[in-house]
Motif scaffolding. Structure first.
Motif, mmCIF file in Angstrom:
data_model
loop_
_atom_site.group_PDB
_atom_site.id
_atom_site.type_symbol
_atom_site.label_atom_id
_atom_site.label_comp_id
_atom_site.label_asym_id
_atom_site.label_seq_id
_atom_site.Cartn_x
_atom_site.Cartn_y
_atom_site.Cartn_z
ATOM 1 N N GLN A 175 3.608 -5.533 2.301
ATOM 2 C CA GLN A 175 3.834 -4.307 3.058
ATOM 3 C C GLN A 175 4.302 -3.191 2.122
ATOM 4 O O GLN A 175 5.341 -3.301 1.476
ATOM 5 C CB GLN A 175 4.890 -4.551 4.126
ATOM 6 C CG GLN A 175 5.039 -3.400 5.096
ATOM 7 C CD GLN A 175 6.037 -3.721 6.204
ATOM 8 O OE1 GLN A 175 6.739 -4.712 6.161
ATOM 9 N NE2 GLN A 175 6.093 -2.859 7.203
ATOM 10 N N GLY A 176 3.503 -2.158 2.029
ATOM 11 C CA GLY A 176 3.856 -1.011 1.194
ATOM 12 C C GLY A 176 3.455 -1.153 -0.256
ATOM 13 O O GLY A 176 3.588 -0.203 -1.033
ATOM 14 N N PHE A 177 2.983 -2.321 -0.662
ATOM 15 C CA PHE A 177 2.636 -2.538 -2.065
ATOM 16 C C PHE A 177 1.356 -3.358 -2.168
ATOM 17 O O PHE A 177 1.306 -4.500 -1.709
ATOM 18 C CB PHE A 177 3.757 -3.290 -2.799
ATOM 19 C CG PHE A 177 5.063 -2.548 -2.835
ATOM 20 C CD1 PHE A 177 5.339 -1.639 -3.844
ATOM 21 C CD2 PHE A 177 6.010 -2.755 -1.847
ATOM 22 C CE1 PHE A 177 6.534 -0.949 -3.869
ATOM 23 C CE2 PHE A 177 7.211 -2.074 -1.867
ATOM 24 C CZ PHE A 177 7.473 -1.164 -2.873
ATOM 25 N N GLY A 178 0.333 -2.764 -2.789
ATOM 26 C CA GLY A 178 -0.918 -3.499 -3.001
ATOM 27 C C GLY A 178 -0.737 -4.530 -4.105
ATOM 28 O O GLY A 178 0.107 -4.379 -4.993
ATOM 29 N N GLY A 179 -1.569 -5.559 -4.065
ATOM 30 C CA GLY A 179 -1.468 -6.615 -5.065
ATOM 31 C C GLY A 179 -1.718 -6.111 -6.479
ATOM 32 O O GLY A 179 -1.041 -6.532 -7.428
ATOM 33 N N GLN A 180 -2.678 -5.185 -6.618
ATOM 34 C CA GLN A 180 -2.982 -4.663 -7.952
ATOM 35 C C GLN A 180 -1.792 -3.887 -8.521
ATOM 36 O O GLN A 180 -1.492 -3.959 -9.711
ATOM 37 C CB GLN A 180 -4.211 -3.759 -7.903
ATOM 38 C CG GLN A 180 -5.515 -4.544 -7.757
ATOM 39 C CD GLN A 180 -6.710 -3.628 -7.826
ATOM 40 O OE1 GLN A 180 -6.665 -2.495 -7.361
ATOM 41 N NE2 GLN A 180 -7.795 -4.135 -8.409
ATOM 42 N N TYR A 181 -1.138 -3.132 -7.627
ATOM 43 C CA TYR A 181 0.016 -2.353 -8.067
ATOM 44 C C TYR A 181 1.149 -3.290 -8.496
ATOM 45 O O TYR A 181 1.802 -3.073 -9.522
ATOM 46 C CB TYR A 181 0.478 -1.439 -6.927
ATOM 47 C CG TYR A 181 1.657 -0.554 -7.285
ATOM 48 C CD1 TYR A 181 1.602 0.310 -8.376
ATOM 49 C CD2 TYR A 181 2.826 -0.593 -6.547
ATOM 50 C CE1 TYR A 181 2.682 1.109 -8.709
ATOM 51 C CE2 TYR A 181 3.919 0.208 -6.874
ATOM 52 C CZ TYR A 181 3.834 1.057 -7.958
ATOM 53 O OH TYR A 181 4.900 1.841 -8.292
ATOM 54 N N LEU A 182 1.368 -4.363 -7.730
ATOM 55 C CA LEU A 182 2.411 -5.320 -8.090
ATOM 56 C C LEU A 182 2.107 -5.981 -9.430
ATOM 57 O O LEU A 182 3.014 -6.206 -10.251
ATOM 58 C CB LEU A 182 2.567 -6.376 -6.988
ATOM 59 C CG LEU A 182 3.172 -5.870 -5.673
ATOM 60 C CD1 LEU A 182 3.114 -6.963 -4.603
ATOM 61 C CD2 LEU A 182 4.616 -5.417 -5.860
ATOM 62 N N ALA A 183 0.819 -6.294 -9.661
ATOM 63 C CA ALA A 183 0.432 -6.891 -10.952
ATOM 64 C C ALA A 183 0.718 -5.918 -12.090
ATOM 65 O O ALA A 183 1.187 -6.317 -13.171
ATOM 66 C CB ALA A 183 -1.044 -7.269 -10.932
#
Lengths: 155, 236
Positions: free
Chosen positions: B209-217
């Motif tokens: 929620q609020g954070f895409g997987g690519q951004y987290l990576a």
């Protein structure tokens, strides 16, 4: 199930279901100063001391508290007078609706016992498990600083 | 509370003697029922800068740290667990009793849910004899929120070169990953300017929620880079 716990110095006989939490038992026996917020350990409104250890009473089964000492915010009173922390919260304007205040007071008590002169960073870390939806925390942090100052000055 | 389950039997494990923490002979033996606060306080006496002390102190709130147990946090491996990353990085072992008995690496236990079925964790053993330079990071939308990922970087520096290195992520797909490829690349070298990219992490992150997987990576790769540079810098 049944047994006894000591709440604010008074022994209390309790009857409860195995699934009941300490929060359930305290509130069912008149200790409504312990607030029910999230019931998931996330809001801090139900904080108490269990044998002098700060805990979320919603995360403690009543059965595991049998024979132990519970201190609520009311139990901090000194000779019928509000505790220095209570007064600091009132004087600093840190109380708005008041729902979070008992939990904030207990977290502050625990923090100041371990760190009598905390930095603002330590205060924020000490209150990290307490939510307030009115004040925006600024006045609460002021209240903790005020309580710390008064307790160091007057013991 | 509404919709509460009926409970026939409640077992209280607080009296079975698995709540102690012993730190002796370069090893910390942490009982399965020891709380985060107990473990942190006991370990901090002799090892105040230990990665586990940092991670435990950073977990959730003071009140919850007084209740959360080491064994429970490993058995459930909830998103808020701050112990799995450091324990995997330190090659910690745990002792199980029940349907499975014996001592197992923590990485095997948290990677294989079947191993933990109908068992209890009685003890976790952590080697505290080595002097690692450590970097701990937890990322959440607020401090108290469950971390979306955690990063552990340990480096052992001998002279100007890195003699050993451990890097562990949690919160990725697969729940945790030791970045062995990057560790191998770094071991025996002195590479203070290394840059880790999402591709070299070798793992993906789920959308939150609020954070895409690519951004987290991307965030995780930046933090691993910071960890490697920071831990090297402190010794150089």
């Amino acid at each position: 199930m049944n047994g006894t716990i000591t709440v604010n110095g008074t022994e209390m006989k309790i009857d409860f279901d195995p699934i009941d939490t300490l929060l359930d038992v305290l509130r069912n026996n008149g200790h409504t100063e312990v607030k029910r917020g999230c019931s998931k350990g996330e809001c801090g409104t139900c904080l108490i001391l269990l044998d002098d250890l700060l805990v979320n009473s919603c995360q403690v089964f009543a059965a595991t508290a049998l024979g132990k000492r519970v201190t609520t915010s009311t139990g901090l009173n000194e000779d019928g007078r509000p505790h220095t922390i209570h007064e600091a919260f009132a004087d600093a304007g840190a109380v708005q609706c008041g729902f979070c205040t008992p939990g904030m007071v207990m977290a502050t008590h625990s923090l100041l016992r371990e760190s009598p002169d905390p930095t603002e960073e330590e205060i924020r870390a000490g209150l990290v498990g307490n939510l307030c939806r009115c004040t925006g925390y600024v006045k609460i942090i002021d209240a903790v600083k005020l309580a710390s100052k008064r307790m160091r000055e007057h013991g | 509370m509404r919709n509460r389950p009926r409970v026939g039997t409640l077992a209280d494990l607080s009296g079975v003697g698995i709540h102690n923490v012993q730190v002796t002979d370069g090893a910390a033996r942490i009982g399965g029922a020891a709380t985060f606060t107990n473990a942190e306080n006991s370990l901090a006496v002799a090892h105040p800068d230990h990665i586990l002390v940092k991670a435990l102190h950073d977990a959730c709130s003071p009140a919850l740290r007084n209740r959360i147990t080491f064994g429970g946090s490993l058995a459930l491996f909830p998103p808020w667990s701050s112990v799995v990353g450091p324990l995997v990085a330190l090659d910690a072992e745990l002792t199980l009793v029940g349907a499975t008995n014996g001592t197992f690496p923590v990485s095997d236990y948290v990677g294989n849910r079947e191993l933990g079925e109908k068992t209890a964790i009685t003890e976790v053993c952590v080697d505290v004899s080595r002097e690692w330079e450590s970097h701990w990071y937890r990322f959440g939308s607020t401090h108290f929120n469950y971390p979306l990922f955690t990063v552990v970087v340990l480096t052992e520096v001998n002279g100007r070169s890195i003699s050993d290195c451990r890097i562990v992520l949690t919160g990725n797909r697969g729940r945790f990953k030791r970045l062995v490829q990057i560790e191998d690349e770094i071991r025996g070298t002195n590479r203070p300017d290394i840059t880790v990219t999402p591709a070299t992490l070798g793992t993906a992150f789920p959308d939150r929620q609020g954070f895409g997987g690519q951004y987290l990576a991307h965030l995780a790769s930046v933090e691993v880079t910071r960890g490697l540079r920071g831990t090297q810098r402190s010794k150089s």
